[in-house]
Write a protein that holds these residues in place. Structure first.
Motif, PDB file in Angstrom:
ATOM      1  N   LEU A 297       1.865  19.127  -4.996  1.00  0.00           N
ATOM      2  CA  LEU A 297       2.164  18.034  -4.066  1.00  0.00           C
ATOM      3  C   LEU A 297       3.302  17.133  -4.539  1.00  0.00           C
ATOM      4  O   LEU A 297       4.078  16.650  -3.726  1.00  0.00           O
ATOM      5  N   LEU A 298       3.388  16.893  -5.845  1.00  0.00           N
ATOM      6  CA  LEU A 298       4.327  15.871  -6.331  1.00  0.00           C
ATOM      7  C   LEU A 298       5.534  16.494  -7.018  1.00  0.00           C
ATOM      8  O   LEU A 298       5.393  17.450  -7.778  1.00  0.00           O
ATOM      9  N   PRO A 299       6.728  15.931  -6.769  1.00  0.00           N
ATOM     10  CA  PRO A 299       7.864  16.284  -7.627  1.00  0.00           C
ATOM     11  C   PRO A 299       7.594  15.743  -9.032  1.00  0.00           C
ATOM     12  O   PRO A 299       7.100  14.624  -9.171  1.00  0.00           O
ATOM     13  N   LEU A 300       7.883  16.569 -10.055  1.00  0.00           N
ATOM     14  CA  LEU A 300       7.474  16.218 -11.422  1.00  0.00           C
ATOM     15  C   LEU A 300       8.658  15.991 -12.345  1.00  0.00           C
ATOM     16  O   LEU A 300       9.632  16.750 -12.310  1.00  0.00           O
ATOM     17  N   SER A 301       8.550  14.984 -13.184  1.00  0.00           N
ATOM     18  CA  SER A 301       9.491  14.833 -14.297  1.00  0.00           C
ATOM     19  C   SER A 301       9.120  15.863 -15.361  1.00  0.00           C
ATOM     20  O   SER A 301       8.044  16.462 -15.307  1.00  0.00           O
ATOM     21  N   ASP A 302      10.008  16.052 -16.344  1.00  0.00           N
ATOM     22  CA  ASP A 302       9.707  17.013 -17.415  1.00  0.00           C
ATOM     23  C   ASP A 302       8.430  16.626 -18.153  1.00  0.00           C
ATOM     24  O   ASP A 302       7.613  17.474 -18.494  1.00  0.00           O
ATOM     25  N   GLU A 303       8.269  15.322 -18.391  1.00  0.00           N
ATOM     26  CA  GLU A 303       7.090  14.852 -19.124  1.00  0.00           C
ATOM     27  C   GLU A 303       5.819  15.120 -18.311  1.00  0.00           C
ATOM     28  O   GLU A 303       4.795  15.562 -18.846  1.00  0.00           O
ATOM     29  N   GLU A 304       5.887  14.849 -17.007  1.00  0.00           N
ATOM     30  CA  GLU A 304       4.725  15.082 -16.144  1.00  0.00           C
ATOM     31  C   GLU A 304       4.393  16.571 -16.083  1.00  0.00           C
ATOM     32  O   GLU A 304       3.229  16.970 -16.158  1.00  0.00           O
ATOM     33  N   GLU A 305       5.433  17.385 -15.961  1.00  0.00           N
ATOM     34  CA  GLU A 305       5.262  18.844 -15.924  1.00  0.00           C
ATOM     35  C   GLU A 305       4.559  19.338 -17.198  1.00  0.00           C
ATOM     36  O   GLU A 305       3.592  20.104 -17.140  1.00  0.00           O
ATOM     37  N   LYS A 306       5.033  18.855 -18.334  1.00  0.00           N
ATOM     38  CA  LYS A 306       4.488  19.293 -19.619  1.00  0.00           C
ATOM     39  C   LYS A 306       3.028  18.841 -19.770  1.00  0.00           C
ATOM     40  O   LYS A 306       2.158  19.614 -20.178  1.00  0.00           O
ATOM     41  N   GLY A 307       2.773  17.596 -19.413  1.00  0.00           N
ATOM     42  CA  GLY A 307       1.418  17.064 -19.571  1.00  0.00           C
ATOM     43  C   GLY A 307       0.425  17.748 -18.647  1.00  0.00           C
ATOM     44  O   GLY A 307      -0.727  18.002 -19.020  1.00  0.00           O
ATOM     45  N   LEU A 308       0.870  18.053 -17.435  1.00  0.00           N
ATOM     46  CA  LEU A 308      -0.011  18.679 -16.460  1.00  0.00           C
ATOM     47  C   LEU A 308      -0.303  20.135 -16.828  1.00  0.00           C
ATOM     48  O   LEU A 308      -1.397  20.647 -16.600  1.00  0.00           O
ATOM     49  N   ARG A 309       0.684  20.795 -17.430  1.00  0.00           N
ATOM     50  CA  ARG A 309       0.564  22.231 -17.728  1.00  0.00           C
ATOM     51  C   ARG A 309      -0.658  22.555 -18.594  1.00  0.00           C
ATOM     52  O   ARG A 309      -1.345  23.540 -18.381  1.00  0.00           O
ATOM     53  N   SER A 310      -0.927  21.679 -19.588  1.00  0.00           N
ATOM     54  CA  SER A 310      -2.039  21.979 -20.502  1.00  0.00           C
ATOM     55  C   SER A 310      -3.390  21.871 -19.795  1.00  0.00           C
ATOM     56  O   SER A 310      -4.395  22.391 -20.267  1.00  0.00           O
ATOM     57  N   TRP A 311      -3.423  21.178 -18.650  1.00  0.00           N
ATOM     58  CA  TRP A 311      -4.671  21.100 -17.875  1.00  0.00           C
ATOM     59  C   TRP A 311      -4.729  22.172 -16.791  1.00  0.00           C
ATOM     60  O   TRP A 311      -5.814  22.549 -16.353  1.00  0.00           O
ATOM     61  N   GLU A 312      -3.565  22.661 -16.367  1.00  0.00           N
ATOM     62  CA  GLU A 312      -3.538  23.702 -15.329  1.00  0.00           C
ATOM     63  C   GLU A 312      -3.711  25.081 -15.958  1.00  0.00           C
ATOM     64  O   GLU A 312      -4.255  25.998 -15.333  1.00  0.00           O
ATOM     65  N   HIS A 313      -3.195  25.241 -17.169  1.00  0.00           N
ATOM     66  CA  HIS A 313      -3.379  26.481 -17.930  1.00  0.00           C
ATOM     67  C   HIS A 313      -4.060  26.087 -19.232  1.00  0.00           C
ATOM     68  O   HIS A 313      -3.405  25.773 -20.217  1.00  0.00           O
ATOM     69  N   GLN A 314      -5.386  26.090 -19.206  1.00  0.00           N
ATOM     70  CA  GLN A 314      -6.147  25.614 -20.369  1.00  0.00           C
ATOM     71  C   GLN A 314      -6.337  26.750 -21.357  1.00  0.00           C
ATOM     72  O   GLN A 314      -6.965  27.762 -21.048  1.00  0.00           O
ATOM     73  N   GLN A 315      -5.773  26.584 -22.544  1.00  0.00           N
ATOM     74  CA  GLN A 315      -5.910  27.609 -23.576  1.00  0.00           C
ATOM     75  C   GLN A 315      -7.336  27.650 -24.102  1.00  0.00           C
ATOM     76  O   GLN A 315      -7.941  26.612 -24.373  1.00  0.00           O
ATOM     77  N   LEU A 316      -7.856  28.859 -24.251  1.00  0.00           N
ATOM     78  CA  LEU A 316      -9.170  29.035 -24.855  1.00  0.00           C
ATOM     79  C   LEU A 316      -8.979  29.529 -26.280  1.00  0.00           C
ATOM     80  O   LEU A 316      -8.414  30.603 -26.504  1.00  0.00           O
ATOM     81  N   LYS A 317      -9.434  28.734 -27.236  1.00  0.00           N
ATOM     82  CA  LYS A 317      -9.328  29.134 -28.639  1.00  0.00           C
ATOM     83  C   LYS A 317     -10.720  29.355 -29.198  1.00  0.00           C
ATOM     84  O   LYS A 317     -11.685  28.736 -28.752  1.00  0.00           O
ATOM     85  N   ASN A 318     -10.838  30.264 -30.159  1.00  0.00           N
ATOM     86  CA  ASN A 318     -12.171  30.532 -30.701  1.00  0.00           C
ATOM     87  C   ASN A 318     -12.413  29.699 -31.963  1.00  0.00           C
ATOM     88  O   ASN A 318     -11.660  28.769 -32.260  1.00  0.00           O
ATOM     89  N   ARG A 319     -13.477  30.024 -32.666  1.00  0.00           N
ATOM     90  CA  ARG A 319     -13.904  29.150 -33.762  1.00  0.00           C
ATOM     91  C   ARG A 319     -12.998  29.219 -34.979  1.00  0.00           C
ATOM     92  O   ARG A 319     -13.180  28.484 -35.928  1.00  0.00           O
ATOM     93  N   ARG A 320     -12.045  30.144 -34.968  1.00  0.00           N
ATOM     94  CA  ARG A 320     -11.028  30.148 -36.017  1.00  0.00           C
ATOM     95  C   ARG A 320      -9.685  29.750 -35.424  1.00  0.00           C
ATOM     96  O   ARG A 320      -8.640  30.036 -35.994  1.00  0.00           O
TER      97      ARG A 320
END
Lengths: 340, 340
Positions: A297-320
């Motif tokens: 919906l929103l035009p994004l600044s680079d900072e907004e794009e970067k911050g949003l990305r980690s919530w839109e593509h959530q990395q799954l890491k294991n116990r190591r």
């Protein structure tokens, strides 16, 4: 109606799990700008509507009379982590009203993050009601009752004037009807109501814009909106979607999560209110859905794009700490969002 | 293919969330006795197949050489809570093999229940790899390597002989093919493989009955089955489905959960193996599905009926211990199960 798969969870190159959901995006006139799935079905918006539940505290004059600052107003709208700063701020809200932790009826809860649990335990403390993620909201309810001179006892009951006024405000803002027939008990023991998703979204379109609200309510909504976007740490805390996204977007986005996979948002520059529900009640599903919607919906600044990305593509890491997969929007959802 | 809604979560009188899933029930000849949803799709069975992964430890002679008792064998098949009894038993398994916690490669993990975390913190300890829910399985892998005189280093790698032998056993028992193309990394860092659900179910039908297995494997399967049903507390721990259900059914049921909503079971008296997957990866959904299946398949004593009921109809209580809803099978699922 089968709600569509919107989010998938991968492991290696394979999809391991899937989340379905429904979405309503509505303008302040109640026009449905976009929908996915069944938005007529009643859903409990749970803690995602805490900002609406806080409006009576402002309209009653309690917030001003008790000199609540932005951090305290944001805490009244929060599902916080129970960090030290949250618990102590809830205590101060109560203290300003001449009340204490003993007046709360939300029940005790461990802090969300283990490091805060460790701090409590090492200090030989146990979690109390101030650590409950809803303590700020409950402090606000009590503050309103105390200021109006009505009983503070049983402020969580359906028939208590505080809960009646909350129903009144939400019905007016959403056009929904909050009766006993659609009432359940929330995790913090207050009434919660199942309402059509597009009506909750309408309430948030009005919350974010003031359109369709009288002057007093418009002002109350603005006060709470500004408090949350000015003090997003008080709305949730470390490593949390609501805090990070509101922090990055600096007033462009109000976003609030609720239990069982609901999420509400307001995007004032577009005039939209948003309500979504992940069918299975999972936070990760709801978070990815909301991040994808905001991106579309929103035009994004680079900072907004970067911050949003980690919530839109959530990395799954294991116990190591090895990257094993991700939670991400499905291609069909991304295509669907482009039709908005 | 859309998997059906099998489980619903209520709040008050309203359904708040829904879980879909797929189920395969197979006999030891590979005949599909019952299915729901897409059972041809590859799923990661994750920790639900730990009992199969432990077979090489027995077949190699390691379990006998190291004098592992039933509790230790059960721990090798466990996703345990990381309680003191689990961590100390994992330490003993390693000690008997001349190894220690430092040899593990599963990573550290906090115990599942807060009371056990509190005990650790109050003793000024931090969680180590022994508390990892997979520590018994990893100790078994190391025990096998040590006994066979092969390197214990990097026992989690795809190409390590321990992992190669696990693939070999599972391929033989299931008829599936476990290649790099279907391989992901598990939470504890070992390889996990996506396989058709009915093939995993076949492996468990054989595990529970010995049918179709050579004498050595049949014996190894029996040893592990007996260990788990004799020592169910070691397989999980307090307030856990696997422990309570295996305890109640006294040998009639083997049941094992895995991450992301998978569940496997063997019911030897019927000759069935069962594999199910909750689409969204939620434990509560998978647990209710498995409880409903067991109820439908087996004639129950009063004690079994009572014990199973609390897992099939899971009460949801809030932070003041007020009953607010339940997780339960949907009516269509109960009707479907009656067709078995």
């Amino acid at each position: 109606m089968d709600n569509p798969v919107l989010v998938e969870v991968t492991r290696g190159n394979i999809v391991e799990s899937r989340h379905r959901g429904s979405i309503a995006i509505v303008d302040a006139d109640g026009k449905l700008a976009f929908s996915a799935g069944d938005v007529e079905q009643g859903i409990f918006a749970r803690s995602a509507i805490k900002a609406l539940q806080a409006i009576p505290m402002v309209e009653s004059g309690a917030a001003e009379a008790l000199d609540y600052d932005d951090a305290e107003l944001a805490l009244a709208c929060a599902s916080h982590n129970g960090e030290h700063v949250h618990a102590s701020s809830a205590r101060m809200m109560l203290f300003k009203a001449g009340l204490s932790e003993e007046n709360l009826m939300c029940g005790p809860q461990w802090p969300k993050h283990m490091e805060d649990c460790v701090s409590l335990i090492k200090a030989d403390e146990t979690p109390c009601q101030l650590h409950n993620n809803c303590s700020g909201k409950h402090a606000g309810f009590l503050a309103m009752a105390k200021t109006l001179g009505i009983p503070t006892e049983n402020y969580i009951d359906f028939d208590h004037p505080v809960q009646a006024e909350i129903r009144n405000v939400i019905e007016q803002m959403s056009g929904g009807i909050l009766g006993r027939d659609v009432c359940g008990t929330d995790g913090c023991s207050i009434p919660t109501y199942a309402m059509e998703q597009h009506k909750t979204a309408l309430a948030f379109a009005r919350f974010g814009t003031g359109v369709g609200l009288d002057q007093e309510r418009s002002k109350a909504a603005e006060v709470l909106y500004e408090a949350c976007v000015n003090e997003p740490y008080m709305v949730a805390g470390k490593q949390r979607f609501c805090t990070e996204v509101m922090d990055i977007f600096r007033g462009r986005v109000f976003a609030k999560t609720g239990a069982e996979g609901v999420f509400c948002a307001a995007l004032p520059e577009l005039g939209f209110g948003i309500t979504l529900k992940c069918d299975d009640g999972t936070d990760r599903g709801a978070e990815v859905m909301m991040a994808s919607i905001i991106r579309s919906l929103l035009p994004l600044s680079d900072e907004e794009e970067k911050g949003l990305r980690s919530w839109e593509h959530q990395q799954l890491k294991n116990r190591r700490d090895i990257l094993v997969g991700e939670v991400r929007p499905v291609e069909d959802f991304k295509r669907l969002l482009k039709t908005m």
